[in-house]
Structure formats: structure tokens, C-alpha cells
Motif scaffolding. Structure first.
Motif, PDB file in Angstrom:
ATOM      1  N   LEU A 195      19.013 -17.070   1.736  1.00 44.01           N
ATOM      2  CA  LEU A 195      17.976 -17.164   2.792  1.00 44.01           C
ATOM      3  C   LEU A 195      16.994 -16.013   3.025  1.00 44.01           C
ATOM      4  N   GLU A 196      17.855 -14.818   2.940  1.00 41.98           N
ATOM      5  CA  GLU A 196      17.475 -13.631   3.064  1.00 41.98           C
ATOM      6  C   GLU A 196      16.451 -13.106   1.974  1.00 41.98           C
ATOM      7  N   LEU A 197      16.663 -13.399   0.688  1.00 43.28           N
ATOM      8  CA  LEU A 197      16.232 -13.319  -0.483  1.00 43.28           C
ATOM      9  C   LEU A 197      14.689 -14.113  -0.361  1.00 43.28           C
ATOM     10  N   LEU A 198      15.037 -15.395  -0.201  1.00 43.17           N
ATOM     11  CA  LEU A 198      13.886 -16.204  -0.088  1.00 43.17           C
ATOM     12  C   LEU A 198      12.780 -15.709   1.001  1.00 43.17           C
ATOM     13  N   ALA A 199      13.434 -15.420   2.220  1.00 48.11           N
ATOM     14  CA  ALA A 199      12.463 -14.831   3.231  1.00 48.11           C
ATOM     15  C   ALA A 199      11.684 -13.621   2.858  1.00 48.11           C
ATOM     16  N   SER A 200      12.362 -12.997   1.836  1.00 47.90           N
ATOM     17  CA  SER A 200      11.577 -11.460   1.469  1.00 47.90           C
ATOM     18  C   SER A 200      10.161 -11.867   0.685  1.00 47.90           C
ATOM     19  N   PHE A 201      10.005 -12.961   0.012  1.00 46.88           N
ATOM     20  CA  PHE A 201       8.857 -13.184  -0.436  1.00 46.88           C
ATOM     21  C   PHE A 201       8.154 -14.651  -0.138  1.00 46.88           C
ATOM     22  N   SER A 202       8.186 -14.468   1.327  1.00 43.57           N
ATOM     23  CA  SER A 202       7.624 -15.747   1.781  1.00 43.57           C
ATOM     24  C   SER A 202       6.988 -15.281   3.186  1.00 43.57           C
ATOM     25  N   VAL A 203       5.922 -16.251   3.648  1.00 41.39           N
ATOM     26  CA  VAL A 203       5.266 -15.722   4.983  1.00 41.39           C
ATOM     27  C   VAL A 203       4.858 -17.196   5.474  1.00 41.39           C
ATOM     28  N   VAL A 204       4.837 -17.142   6.759  1.00 43.93           N
ATOM     29  CA  VAL A 204       4.452 -18.279   7.428  1.00 43.93           C
ATOM     30  C   VAL A 204       2.869 -17.781   7.986  1.00 43.93           C
ATOM     31  N   THR A 205       1.882 -18.998   8.029  1.00 42.10           N
ATOM     32  CA  THR A 205       0.451 -18.593   8.330  1.00 42.10           C
ATOM     33  C   THR A 205       0.052 -19.752   9.126  1.00 42.10           C
ATOM     34  N   ALA A 206      -0.742 -19.734  10.216  1.00 37.81           N
ATOM     35  CA  ALA A 206      -1.281 -20.570  11.108  1.00 37.81           C
ATOM     36  C   ALA A 206      -2.630 -21.059  10.699  1.00 37.81           C
ATOM     37  N   TYR A 207      -2.992 -22.459  10.559  1.00 33.17           N
ATOM     38  CA  TYR A 207      -4.366 -22.668  10.199  1.00 33.17           C
ATOM     39  C   TYR A 207      -4.804 -23.689  11.357  1.00 33.17           C
ATOM     40  N   ASP A 208      -6.342 -23.764  11.346  1.00 27.23           N
ATOM     41  CA  ASP A 208      -7.011 -24.415  12.189  1.00 27.23           C
ATOM     42  C   ASP A 208      -7.000 -25.999  11.427  1.00 27.23           C
ATOM     43  N   VAL A 250      -5.936 -31.875  -0.024  1.00 28.17           N
ATOM     44  CA  VAL A 250      -5.298 -31.868   1.267  1.00 28.17           C
ATOM     45  C   VAL A 250      -5.790 -31.016   2.132  1.00 28.17           C
ATOM     46  N   SER A 251      -6.016 -31.621   3.371  1.00 31.53           N
ATOM     47  CA  SER A 251      -6.658 -31.135   4.453  1.00 31.53           C
ATOM     48  C   SER A 251      -5.928 -31.442   5.851  1.00 31.53           C
ATOM     49  N   LEU A 252      -5.842 -30.521   6.879  1.00 32.05           N
ATOM     50  CA  LEU A 252      -5.136 -30.580   8.029  1.00 32.05           C
ATOM     51  C   LEU A 252      -5.812 -31.207   9.108  1.00 32.05           C
ATOM     52  N   ILE A 253      -5.237 -32.230   9.693  1.00 30.04           N
ATOM     53  CA  ILE A 253      -5.854 -33.178  10.723  1.00 30.04           C
ATOM     54  C   ILE A 253      -5.549 -32.271  12.102  1.00 30.04           C
ATOM     55  N   GLU A 254      -4.879 -31.435  12.134  1.00 32.10           N
ATOM     56  CA  GLU A 254      -4.679 -30.719  13.327  1.00 32.10           C
ATOM     57  C   GLU A 254      -3.990 -29.367  13.142  1.00 32.10           C
ATOM     58  N   ASP A 255      -4.235 -28.499  14.253  1.00 29.29           N
ATOM     59  CA  ASP A 255      -3.801 -27.085  14.080  1.00 29.29           C
ATOM     60  C   ASP A 255      -2.395 -27.064  13.290  1.00 29.29           C
ATOM     61  N   SER A 256      -2.154 -26.161  12.622  1.00 25.13           N
ATOM     62  CA  SER A 256      -0.912 -26.218  11.714  1.00 25.13           C
ATOM     63  C   SER A 256      -0.384 -25.028  11.411  1.00 25.13           C
TER      64      SER A 256
END
Length: 218
Positions: A21-34, A97-103
């Protein structure tokens, strides 16, 4: 919350160790979109593996007349990317694929993910399960568009997506199901007369879920 903990909360990654999990987190990111952000377009290639952490997305296609053809909703937590092969270095989207609410979306470097996990036999079963799920969604789409009657289409959406049904306008539901608004009204009235559903202030309540299921499974 630590990124490692966010990743570990997804069932897809539940088999990984803390070190993995630490390894995977090292090349991952969480981003918020409208709301209304387009995550990807049909047939585009992506170097990222995407998971919807929060929110709701919509998969759809555009026909030659520029009309939107609704496919299905994607609810968090869920894989957003389309998986068609474990061999390719990039992912190709089957639909828009589009977002239908803030995600919020988890973005993973797919090349590194393949190198450190898939190439070593890790998470291949999870990928196979996702491919099966996509196949089932396609079967449901075929049933909805080419086999089901108008009554069965409405019953299936009520059974599977009652919250979404109640959040949409009747005209929007008609477009999604490819039926006329008058037909939708007749079907809802019929289901109400049969004591399968009830309605109050345009909100539908399911009274008999088993009977509703039988409407489109028989």
C-alpha cells in the motif's frame, strides 16, 4: 486521511500488505473535481488508472447526430477506468464519462502499477472481476435497449436506481430509458395501481420490491 489509508479502504486493494500500500501510494494522488467535469472521452488513451472515491459519474456515448446515449451511472467507490486488456501499457475508454456531482478521484500511474503489481501476479483477480462486471453492465444495456418493454425498463431503473430515479426530472428519465414521457407516466400509474409502488410529491416509494423485480425478470 493518509493516502495509504484511502487506498486500503477500497475493496479492490484489500489484499495488499502495508508495504504494498505504501508503494502504491507513492505513485498515486487524490484530486477533487467539480460537477460536470469530463473524466475522459470515448476511445481516448490514458496513462492513469482511475477510481471514484466520492460522488457519482455518468457513462454515455454520442451518436452520429450528436445525441447523448446514456449507458449507466457509476457510484463511489468504484473503478472509473475501462479494462479490456492486461497487456497494453495504456487504458482505452469505451465511453465518455462525466461527473454529475462534485467528486474525488484516485489517480494511479498505470505503467508503474503494471510494473509493480500486475506483472507480478498481484490484483489480476480483481482486474478479472472488473472485466466481468463491465460485461454484465453491457448485458443489462442490451436488455434495456433491445429486449425490455417500456414497463420492464422503468421497473429495472426503479429497482436498481431508486435514489437516482427520484433525483431526476421525468423528462430526463424518459431520455435515459429512450421512451416517451407519456409512456413513463402510464407505466408509473400501472405500477401504482398494482400496489407495487406509491408516489408522493413526484417521489416514488417501492412497496413490493419482489413484485417489481418480477416485472423485468420474467
Amino acid at each position: 486521511m493518509l493516502l495509504k489509508n484511502i487506498i486500503s479502504s477500497l475493496n479492490f486493494f484489500s489484499s495488499l500488505s502495508d508495504e504494498e500500500l505504501e508503494l502504491l501510494a507513492s505513485f498515486s494522488v487524490v484530486t477533487a473535481y467539480d460537477k460536470e467535469y469530463v473524466v475522459h472521452y470515448e476511445k481516448t488513451q490514458s496513462s492513469s488508472l482511475l477510481f471514484l472515491l466520492e460522488g457519482v459519474a455518468k457513462a454515455y456515448k454520442i451518436d452520429k447526430h450528436n445525441n447523448e446515449i446514456f449507458l449507466h451511472y457509476i457510484y463511489a467507490p468504484s473503478l472509473l477506468s475501462d479494462i479490456s486488456s492486461l497487456k497494453k501499457e495504456t487504458l482505452i475508454s469505451f465511453s465518455n464519462v462525466s461527473l454529475i456531482e462534485d467528486s474525488k478521484i484516485l489517480i494511479i500511474d498505470y505503467k508503474k502499477f503494471k510494473e509493480h503489481f500486475l506483472s507480478k501476479g498481484h490484483l489480476c483477480l480483481e482486474f478479472t472481476n472488473e472485466i466481468i462486471l463491465k460485461s454484465q453492465q453491457l448485458q443489462s444495456l442490451i436488455n434495456r435497449e433491445f429486449i425490455f418493454t417500456s414497463v420492464a425498463k422503468v421497473a429495472m431503473m426503479l429497482h436498481d436506481d431508486i435514489e437516482m430515479f427520484n433525483s431526476l426530472k421525468r423528462t430526463e428519465i424518459s431520455l435515459i430509458l429512450n421512451i416517451q414521457p407519456e409512456t413513463l407516466s402510464r407505466v408509473l400509474n400501472r405500477l401504482k395501481r398494482d400496489n407495487i409502488i406509491d408516489s408522493k410529491n413526484t417521489k416514488i416509494t417501492i412497496l413490493d420490491k419482489e413484485a417489481l423485480l418480477l416485472v423485468y425478470e420474467e
